[in-house]
Scaffold this active site. Structure first.
Site, PDB file in Angstrom:
ATOM      1  N   CYS A   4     -30.377 -65.955 -50.339  1.00 47.23           N
ATOM      2  CA  CYS A   4     -31.573 -65.110 -50.206  1.00 47.23           C
ATOM      3  C   CYS A   4     -32.503 -65.313 -51.407  1.00 47.23           C
ATOM      4  O   CYS A   4     -32.099 -65.109 -52.557  1.00 47.23           O
ATOM      5  CB  CYS A   4     -31.161 -63.644 -50.097  1.00 47.23           C
ATOM      6  SG  CYS A   4     -32.559 -62.498 -50.171  1.00 47.23           S
ATOM      7  N   CYS A   7     -32.868 -62.198 -53.539  1.00 54.00           N
ATOM      8  CA  CYS A   7     -31.676 -61.968 -54.376  1.00 54.00           C
ATOM      9  C   CYS A   7     -31.722 -62.896 -55.592  1.00 54.00           C
ATOM     10  O   CYS A   7     -31.326 -62.505 -56.703  1.00 54.00           O
ATOM     11  CB  CYS A   7     -30.396 -62.188 -53.577  1.00 54.00           C
ATOM     12  SG  CYS A   7     -30.004 -60.855 -52.414  1.00 54.00           S
ATOM     13  N   ASP A  30     -46.781 -61.040 -55.524  1.00 58.12           N
ATOM     14  CA  ASP A  30     -46.588 -61.984 -54.422  1.00 58.12           C
ATOM     15  C   ASP A  30     -47.129 -63.355 -54.815  1.00 58.12           C
ATOM     16  O   ASP A  30     -48.212 -63.473 -55.401  1.00 58.12           O
ATOM     17  CB  ASP A  30     -47.286 -61.476 -53.162  1.00 58.12           C
ATOM     18  CG  ASP A  30     -46.765 -62.162 -51.914  1.00 58.12           C
ATOM     19  OD1 ASP A  30     -46.095 -61.505 -51.091  1.00 58.12           O
ATOM     20  OD2 ASP A  30     -47.024 -63.384 -51.755  1.00 58.12           O
ATOM     21  N   HIS A  46     -29.007 -56.203 -51.436  1.00 54.82           N
ATOM     22  CA  HIS A  46     -29.490 -56.976 -50.287  1.00 54.82           C
ATOM     23  C   HIS A  46     -29.393 -56.137 -49.013  1.00 54.82           C
ATOM     24  O   HIS A  46     -28.310 -55.871 -48.514  1.00 54.82           O
ATOM     25  CB  HIS A  46     -28.698 -58.277 -50.104  1.00 54.82           C
ATOM     26  CG  HIS A  46     -29.240 -59.088 -48.960  1.00 54.82           C
ATOM     27  ND1 HIS A  46     -30.328 -59.934 -49.097  1.00 54.82           N
ATOM     28  CD2 HIS A  46     -28.878 -59.144 -47.659  1.00 54.82           C
ATOM     29  CE1 HIS A  46     -30.606 -60.486 -47.928  1.00 54.82           C
ATOM     30  NE2 HIS A  46     -29.737 -60.022 -47.030  1.00 54.82           N
ATOM     31  N   ASN A  86     -42.749 -55.701 -42.980  1.00 58.59           N
ATOM     32  CA  ASN A  86     -42.589 -56.425 -41.726  1.00 58.59           C
ATOM     33  C   ASN A  86     -41.105 -56.493 -41.367  1.00 58.59           C
ATOM     34  O   ASN A  86     -40.264 -56.717 -42.241  1.00 58.59           O
ATOM     35  CB  ASN A  86     -43.161 -57.843 -41.866  1.00 58.59           C
ATOM     36  CG  ASN A  86     -44.659 -57.827 -42.146  1.00 58.59           C
ATOM     37  OD1 ASN A  86     -45.392 -57.047 -41.558  1.00 58.59           O
ATOM     38  ND2 ASN A  86     -45.109 -58.680 -43.057  1.00 58.59           N
ATOM     39  N   GLY A  92     -43.747 -60.845 -38.448  1.00 57.92           N
ATOM     40  CA  GLY A  92     -44.218 -61.559 -39.626  1.00 57.92           C
ATOM     41  C   GLY A  92     -43.273 -61.554 -40.811  1.00 57.92           C
ATOM     42  O   GLY A  92     -43.659 -61.988 -41.897  1.00 57.92           O
ATOM     43  N   HIS A  97     -34.998 -59.906 -46.684  1.00 57.67           N
ATOM     44  CA  HIS A  97     -34.518 -58.976 -47.718  1.00 57.67           C
ATOM     45  C   HIS A  97     -35.574 -57.878 -47.753  1.00 57.67           C
ATOM     46  O   HIS A  97     -36.760 -58.184 -47.996  1.00 57.67           O
ATOM     47  CB  HIS A  97     -34.407 -59.703 -49.065  1.00 57.67           C
ATOM     48  CG  HIS A  97     -33.897 -58.867 -50.219  1.00 57.67           C
ATOM     49  ND1 HIS A  97     -32.813 -59.255 -50.997  1.00 57.67           N
ATOM     50  CD2 HIS A  97     -34.332 -57.688 -50.739  1.00 57.67           C
ATOM     51  CE1 HIS A  97     -32.609 -58.345 -51.949  1.00 57.67           C
ATOM     52  NE2 HIS A  97     -33.516 -57.381 -51.810  1.00 57.67           N
ATOM     53  N   HIS A  99     -38.439 -55.488 -48.183  1.00 57.26           N
ATOM     54  CA  HIS A  99     -39.492 -55.454 -49.201  1.00 57.26           C
ATOM     55  C   HIS A  99     -40.687 -54.701 -48.662  1.00 57.26           C
ATOM     56  O   HIS A  99     -40.962 -54.706 -47.468  1.00 57.26           O
ATOM     57  CB  HIS A  99     -39.905 -56.869 -49.636  1.00 57.26           C
ATOM     58  CG  HIS A  99     -40.234 -57.800 -48.520  1.00 57.26           C
ATOM     59  ND1 HIS A  99     -39.267 -58.422 -47.753  1.00 57.26           N
ATOM     60  CD2 HIS A  99     -41.424 -58.225 -48.018  1.00 57.26           C
ATOM     61  CE1 HIS A  99     -39.844 -59.198 -46.846  1.00 57.26           C
ATOM     62  NE2 HIS A  99     -41.155 -59.084 -46.980  1.00 57.26           N
TER      63      HIS A  99
HETATM   64  P1  AMP Z   1     -42.854 -61.184 -45.368  1.00 52.62           P
HETATM   65  O1  AMP Z   1     -43.558 -62.369 -44.761  1.00 52.62           O
HETATM   66  O2  AMP Z   1     -43.348 -59.855 -44.902  1.00 52.62           O
HETATM   67  O3  AMP Z   1     -41.341 -61.331 -45.225  1.00 52.62           O
HETATM   68  O4  AMP Z   1     -43.181 -61.213 -46.908  1.00 52.62           O
HETATM   69  C1  AMP Z   1     -42.594 -62.124 -47.771  1.00 52.62           C
HETATM   70  C2  AMP Z   1     -43.548 -62.335 -48.901  1.00 52.62           C
HETATM   71  O5  AMP Z   1     -42.833 -62.953 -49.962  1.00 52.62           O
HETATM   72  C3  AMP Z   1     -44.728 -63.241 -48.584  1.00 52.62           C
HETATM   73  O6  AMP Z   1     -45.946 -62.516 -48.789  1.00 52.62           O
HETATM   74  C4  AMP Z   1     -44.586 -64.397 -49.566  1.00 52.62           C
HETATM   75  O7  AMP Z   1     -45.813 -64.875 -50.069  1.00 52.62           O
HETATM   76  C5  AMP Z   1     -43.720 -63.788 -50.651  1.00 52.62           C
HETATM   77  N1  AMP Z   1     -42.907 -64.713 -51.413  1.00 52.62           N
HETATM   78  C6  AMP Z   1     -42.083 -65.674 -50.941  1.00 52.62           C
HETATM   79  N2  AMP Z   1     -41.473 -66.314 -51.957  1.00 52.62           N
HETATM   80  C7  AMP Z   1     -41.905 -65.729 -53.099  1.00 52.62           C
HETATM   81  C8  AMP Z   1     -41.654 -65.940 -54.480  1.00 52.62           C
HETATM   82  N3  AMP Z   1     -40.804 -66.888 -54.893  1.00 52.62           N
HETATM   83  N4  AMP Z   1     -42.280 -65.158 -55.386  1.00 52.62           N
HETATM   84  C9  AMP Z   1     -43.147 -64.203 -54.974  1.00 52.62           C
HETATM   85  N5  AMP Z   1     -43.429 -63.950 -53.685  1.00 52.62           N
HETATM   86  C10 AMP Z   1     -42.825 -64.701 -52.750  1.00 52.62           C
END
Ligand code: AMP
Length: 113
Positions: A4, A7, A30, A46, A86, A92, A97, A99
């Site tokens: 993950c 994680c 982000d 997690h 989401n 989406g 994990h 968030h």
């Molecule tokens: P979701 O698409 O709702 O699952 O949101 C996941 C979010 O995580 C997206 O907005 C990505 O841009 C963000 N994301 C993915 N990898 C990373 C990372 N390494 N550091 C910061 N944000 C990330």
């Protein structure tokens, strides 16, 4: 959870720009912001998504939303922001994990796409 990415952010294996951290919550910026303020607030534990929450998660959810509100205040957007979680690929969710996206700094239309 070994594979993950969030994680791995919690453990420090993957770098992130952290805005807040305590014993159970991390907030970080982000990597692909969709608003001038775009912060992710996650539990260290997690939990795959909001669909996996139960009564036993009340304390961690309280902490998560307290950190969302704190981040909004500290980023001067407490008067107008959106919190999004989401759930599932069709909605989406790209990282399995739990968030919460804190979005602010531009007009946010309704309903979301
Ligand atoms: P979701 O698409 O709702 O699952 O949101 C996941 C979010 O995580 C997206 O907005 C990505 O841009 C963000 N994301 C993915 N990898 C990373 C990372 N390494 N550091 C910061 N944000 C990330």
């Amino acid at each position: 959870m070994a594979e993950c990415i969030f994680c791995k952010i919690v453990s420090g294996e993957i770098p992130s720009k952290k805005a807040y951290e305590d014993d159970c919550v991390v907030a970080f910026y982000d990597i692909a912001p969709v608003a001038p303020t775009h912060i992710l607030v996650i539990p260290k534990e997690h939990i795959p998504s909001a669909a996996d929450l139960g009564e036993g998660h009340a304390a961690v959810l309280g902490r998560l939303f307290a950190v969302v509100a704190q981040m909004a205040r500290e980023h001067h957007c407490a008067d107008g922001f959106r919190v999004v979680s989401n759930v599932g690929e069709s909605a989406g969710q790209s990282v399995p994990h739990l968030h919460f996206h804190l979005l602010s700094g531009r007009a946010l239309s309704w309903p979301p796409g």
